[in-house]
Design a protein around this motif. Structure first.
Motif, PDB file in Angstrom:
ATOM      1  N   GLN A 155       0.827  -1.211   0.000  1.00 37.67           N
ATOM      2  CA  GLN A 155       0.000   0.000   0.000  1.00 37.67           C
ATOM      3  C   GLN A 155       0.865   1.267   0.000  1.00 37.67           C
ATOM      4  N   THR A 181      -3.742   9.100   5.024  1.00 37.15           N
ATOM      5  CA  THR A 181      -4.466   7.892   5.417  1.00 37.15           C
ATOM      6  C   THR A 181      -3.531   6.697   5.535  1.00 37.15           C
ATOM      7  N   LEU A 182      -2.692   6.484   4.530  1.00 35.28           N
ATOM      8  CA  LEU A 182      -1.791   5.329   4.532  1.00 35.28           C
ATOM      9  C   LEU A 182      -0.495   5.592   5.290  1.00 35.28           C
ATOM     10  N   LYS A 328      -7.178  -4.121  11.689  1.00 36.97           N
ATOM     11  CA  LYS A 328      -6.539  -4.187  10.390  1.00 36.97           C
ATOM     12  C   LYS A 328      -5.876  -2.847  10.149  1.00 36.97           C
ATOM     13  N   TYR A 330      -3.563  -0.140   7.913  1.00 41.35           N
ATOM     14  CA  TYR A 330      -3.415   0.223   6.502  1.00 41.35           C
ATOM     15  C   TYR A 330      -2.109   0.978   6.289  1.00 41.35           C
ATOM     16  N   SER A 346      -3.856   4.351  10.449  1.00 43.65           N
ATOM     17  CA  SER A 346      -5.266   4.193  10.094  1.00 43.65           C
ATOM     18  C   SER A 346      -5.617   2.719  10.221  1.00 43.65           C
ATOM     19  N   HIS A 379     -10.270   5.061  -0.013  1.00 49.06           N
ATOM     20  CA  HIS A 379     -10.980   4.098   0.827  1.00 49.06           C
ATOM     21  C   HIS A 379     -11.722   3.063  -0.022  1.00 49.06           C
ATOM     22  N   ILE A 382      -9.078   0.538  -1.206  1.00 51.78           N
ATOM     23  CA  ILE A 382      -8.602  -0.432  -0.219  1.00 51.78           C
ATOM     24  C   ILE A 382      -9.741  -1.233   0.402  1.00 51.78           C
ATOM     25  N   THR A 387     -12.109   4.636   8.017  1.00 55.97           N
ATOM     26  CA  THR A 387     -11.111   4.110   8.946  1.00 55.97           C
ATOM     27  C   THR A 387     -11.021   5.018  10.166  1.00 55.97           C
TER      28      THR A 387
END
Length: 420
Positions: A155, A181-182, A328, A330, A346, A379, A382, A387
């Protein structure tokens, strides 16, 4: 340096942030929403009050003492920002309301002149909406084609795929430096080198990198770079655009009005030199002066120290998060030293909605972000509707991470008992 040594620095720095010393819902505040906005140190808050109490006046327009003092402080802030990002000239720094306005400035001023039907603009699937929608609008106006770099298995920005997207029709590449986010750190220097080889221009969204690491626009060799003050200890309502001098000179004004003119006649006008050509109307004077104070504050601490401390916190944060099997995570994993990604995480927790997690954590005094973080296309890419995100800054402590993790475990267990 060890974490214990840097924690002492963090503890001392926390005294500069009055907002952190309060209770929320009867619990000490643990503020972990720094990717959305940072808190402001006393040096910045005092700069705002000093301006309004001591020399509030419009800039550039008056010869009286207050106006001269305000102008000196406003333009002095520009010098500080230019030095902070290693711009070649102070004229390469344009103050804007935020990074969104800076991107729109480039999209309308440069884009309308240089993008035609069939030209290609390369973005990535991880872009913030602010670095997506202006280019969508430009493509709608001109007939340009948008292309998107996808993610690797870890990712991260797929540099190999990016190479296949580049071509003779590529006119612009606009990518984020650090994903909000990642948390991945994109190879912007290599992106610029490859794009320039094809004759394309490059804009870098540095909102999530400028506050946390050294950013050198000359080393990156980007054509434009944008950032928002409120994520780097400055007030809201102020950001900046860096642009190479020759590009900015060739671009027409974005907005018309006062301040950006040289001479005005009834049927035409001539425009001021850079950077004032792009700063129409009375600017956010106090906020601009305050971003200068924020730059001073960050520089006094040292961006290398900030980055190193955050890396250690990141390693600890991910070590603790990995002990909650329901989560989980990311984005790429940090190495053992916390390097290789930004100081944010996230995550999702099975069927538990991130908003519900955030609400329960808030009851424990822990502030995190929940939602799509202005990255809805990412989002979808993925496979997550939204998230939860915990994001750190240099004033956060290991103890705050412990409180967050304990509260998160309790929240996950609580919802687990409900869902059975």
């Amino acid at each position: 340096m060890t974490l214990a040594q840097e924690k002492t620095l963090a503890q001392k720095v926390r005294a500069d942030f009055p907002i952190l010393h309060q209770e929320v819902n009867g619990k000490p505040l643990v503020y972990l929403d720094n990717a959305a906005t940072s808190q402001k140190p006393l040096a910045v808050l005092n700069t705002l009050s000093t301006y309004y109490e001591g020399y509030n006046s419009n800039v550039h327009r008056g010869v009286h003492t207050l106006s001269a003092k305000a102008t000196d402080a406003y333009e002095g802030a520009r010098d500080k920002v230019a030095e902070f990002v290693n711009a070649l000239s102070r004229q390469e720094i344009v103050f804007t309301r935020n990074a969104s306005e800076a991107i729109n400035l480039v999209a309308y001023s440069w884009g309308n002149q240089n993008i035609q039907a069939g030209d290609e603009i390369i973005l990535s699937v991880m872009e913030h909406h602010s670095n997506l929608i202006p280019w969508q609008l430009l493509a709608q106006r001109t007939g340009a084609v948008l292309k998107f770099v996808e993610l690797t298995e870890t990712q991260e920005f797929d540099l190999e795929q990016f190479k296949t997207l580049l071509g003779d029709k590529t006119k612009l590449v606009a990518v984020v430096h650090v994903s909000n986010t990642l948390g991945c750190i994109n190879p912007v220097e290599e992106i610029c080198r490859l794009a320039h080889h094809q004759g394309a221009k490059v804009l870098i969204d540095a909102c999530q990198s400028i506050p946390h690491m050294k950013v050198d626009v000359q080393a990156i060799d980007c054509d434009w770079l944008v950032a928002s003050g409120h994520k780097m200890c400055a007030p809201t309502g102020i950001g900046f655009l860096y642009g190479k001098l020759d590009l900015l000179r060739a671009m027409p004004p974005f907005l018309g009005g006062g301040e950006m003119i040289a001479d005005v006649f009834l049927d035409h006008s001539t425009y001021a030199d850079l950077p004032h050509k792009f700063e129409a109307g009375t600017p956010a004077i106090a906020e601009a002066i305050a971003i200068g104070a924020a730059v001073d504050y960050l520089t006094d601490i040292g961006m290398d120290k900030i980055h190193a401390y955050e890396a250690e916190l990141t390693a600890y944060l991910f070590e603790q998060l990995r002990q909650i099997p329901e989560l989980k995570l990311y984005g790429p994993q940090p190495d053992e030293n916390g390097e290789g990604r930004a100081a944010l995480a996230s995550f999702t927790a099975g069927d538990v909605h991130p908003h519900d997690l955030s609400t329960i954590l808030d009851q424990a005094g822990v502030a995190i972000r929940a939602g799509h973080h202005c990255t809805q296309p990412l989002h979808r890419h993925i496979g997550a509707q939204s998230t939860a995100r915990a994001s750190l800054y240099f004033y956060n402590t290991r103890e705050e991470i412990d409180i967050f993790i304990a509260s998160l475990k309790e929240s996950v267990e609580f919802f687990g008992s409900i869902f059975g």
